[in-house]
Scaffold this active site. Structure first.
Site, short mmCIF file in Angstrom:
data_model
loop_
_atom_site.label_atom_id
_atom_site.label_comp_id
_atom_site.label_asym_id
_atom_site.label_seq_id
_atom_site.Cartn_x
_atom_site.Cartn_y
_atom_site.Cartn_z
N ASP A 169 0.84 -1.20 0.00
CA ASP A 169 0.00 0.00 0.00
C ASP A 169 0.88 1.25 0.00
O ASP A 169 0.63 2.20 -0.74
CB ASP A 169 -0.90 -0.03 1.23
CG ASP A 169 -2.15 0.84 1.09
OD1 ASP A 169 -2.46 1.27 -0.05
OD2 ASP A 169 -2.82 1.07 2.10
N HIS A 264 -4.73 3.10 -7.03
CA HIS A 264 -5.87 2.71 -6.20
C HIS A 264 -7.14 2.53 -7.04
O HIS A 264 -8.00 1.71 -6.69
CB HIS A 264 -6.08 3.71 -5.07
CG HIS A 264 -5.29 3.37 -3.84
ND1 HIS A 264 -3.94 3.64 -3.74
CD2 HIS A 264 -5.66 2.75 -2.69
CE1 HIS A 264 -3.50 3.21 -2.56
NE2 HIS A 264 -4.52 2.65 -1.91
N HIS A 267 -6.80 -0.87 -8.53
CA HIS A 267 -7.10 -1.82 -7.46
C HIS A 267 -8.61 -2.01 -7.32
O HIS A 267 -9.11 -3.13 -7.21
CB HIS A 267 -6.52 -1.33 -6.13
CG HIS A 267 -7.15 -1.97 -4.93
ND1 HIS A 267 -8.33 -1.51 -4.37
CD2 HIS A 267 -6.80 -3.06 -4.20
CE1 HIS A 267 -8.66 -2.28 -3.35
NE2 HIS A 267 -7.76 -3.23 -3.23
N HIS A 281 -5.50 -5.91 0.55
CA HIS A 281 -5.54 -4.62 -0.15
C HIS A 281 -4.16 -4.22 -0.68
O HIS A 281 -3.99 -3.91 -1.86
CB HIS A 281 -6.07 -3.56 0.81
CG HIS A 281 -5.98 -2.15 0.29
ND1 HIS A 281 -6.92 -1.59 -0.55
CD2 HIS A 281 -5.05 -1.18 0.51
CE1 HIS A 281 -6.57 -0.34 -0.83
NE2 HIS A 281 -5.45 -0.07 -0.21
#
Length: 377
Positions: A169, A264, A267, A281
């Site tokens: 992340d 993101h 994602h 994540h």
């Protein structure tokens, strides 16, 4: 130009820091509603009992059902009201932390992450879900948490996979903040309570946020592997301390005040790929970062540096590493369409977004990752 930066009031990190939790409760009063999965509470029960006794405070355990739904947060708010608690504590992983933010509504909130798997603890935002786990909405509050308290001994004893996912992340932080800076796009720090659409004019990121995002990437390269090794041994070395701060503080401030971009959003689009559902994540964000670099035609040296880092700590380099053995152009385009909806952060990239180009970047990133693995076997 209008700029915005948002920060927690206090960030504290160290070994045995949980023993000081009671002190921070006393800055608000004598009691706290503890929002946490019961298993996470039991992991740190001795520290909670010790700090409650030392500072003469009371924890009321609200529990947490594992999903940040409107029903669950209303239930927890009723518990807080019943006991008239002086503050709210969110302890554990990202969902318990988000639930505590919704319950506290920006007031008297202490966040205690027990893993360093993602960068939500410092932010003034939360994600709401439906009972079946599907996305509901984003929530933004008037301020960031009052205190973020991290006990590195507790983090060191958690499974290493969580720390590595946190680094995945954090990996995206600089590259997304750089893109957002170059496009003068809006950052989350400018969003007010309860609204994704600003009631005040949008603001771009500060140079301070960009510098923190860059330090995030530098720290990962310097000590990511050493921190992983320390976590494997369950020992809080200085390298682990640096990476915990990187995953939680630098990445948290970097994403919220520096900005999100393609990684993101990609994602989020990858949620349509069933194979990815069992991955964390940060593991998915790491691959999506590689896709963003392909999309923006980053320099080969930079892409190689990113893959070197990912490989060194075991982050996924290919879609197969994320449970997707193969992907057609049509499947990649479905990911790209979700990633490219008007409200997504991909539009912070400093060029127009074309869905087909996003799909191409996902497929090429997968092949570049496989070529890297083949060359380093």
């Amino acid at each position: 130009m209008r700029k915005a930066l948002i920060l927690p009031t206090k960030y504290v990190q160290g070994e045995d820091e949980l023993l000081n939790l009671g002190y921070f409760v006393t800055t608000f009063g004598k009691s706290a509603l503890l929002i946490a999965n019961p298993d996470d509470v039991e992991r740190v029960r001795p520290q909670l009992d010790a700090t409650a006794k030392k500072f003469d405070i009371t924890f009321y355990e609200g529990g947490f059902n594992g999903e940040v739904t409107r029903e669950e947060t209303k239930r927890l708010q009723a518990v807080a009201e019943k006991y008239q608690t002086d503050c709210i504590i969110g302890l554990g992983g990202g969902k318990a932390i988000d639930a505590s933010k919704v319950v506290a509504e920006g007031e008297h909130l202490i966040i205690v992450p027990t893993i360093a798997a993602q960068d939500a603890p410092t932010s003034h935002s939360a994600v709401l879900y439906h009972a079946d786990g599907s996305f509901d909405d984003y929530a933004y509050f008037k301020q960031s948490p009052s205190v973020v308290l991290v006990d590195t001994k507790v983090v060191a004893k958690a499974p290493t996979r969580f720390l590595v996912a946190g680094m995945g992340d954090a990996l995206s932080t600089y590259f997304e903040a750089r893109a957002t800076h170059n496009s003068y796009s809006r950052v989350n720090a400018s969003l007010p309570m309860g609204s994704r659409e600003g009631l005040t004019p949008p603001a771009s990121g500060t140079y301070a946020a960009l510098a923190m995002a860059k330090l995030c990437w530098e720290n990962l390269q310097e000590d990511g592997l050493h921190a992983k090794i320390a976590c494997d041994a369950n020992l809080p070395t200085e390298a682990l301390n640096k990476i915990v701060e990187t995953n939680i503080l630098l990445s948290g401030l970097g994403f919220e005040s520096g900005g999100l971009a393609a990684a993101h959003a990609i994602h989020n689009g990858m949620t349509v790929l069933a194979g990815t559902h069992h991955y964390l994540h940060g593991e998915k964000v790491a691959f999506a970062t590689l896709a963003q670099l392909v999309l923006e035609d980053a320099e080969t040296e930079e892409i190689n540096a990113v893959m070197d880092f990912m490989a060194s700590i075991g982050l996924p380099l290919t879609l197969a590493d994320l449970g997707v053995e193969s992907i057609s152009f049509e499947e990649a385009l479905e990911v790209a369409k979700i990633a490219s909806i008007p409200e997504e952060s991909i539009h912070s990239m400093p060029f127009p977004i074309v869905e087909e180009e996003v799909a191409n970047a996902i497929i090429v990133a997968d092949r570049i990752g496989q070529a890297y693995k083949d060359a380093h076997q």
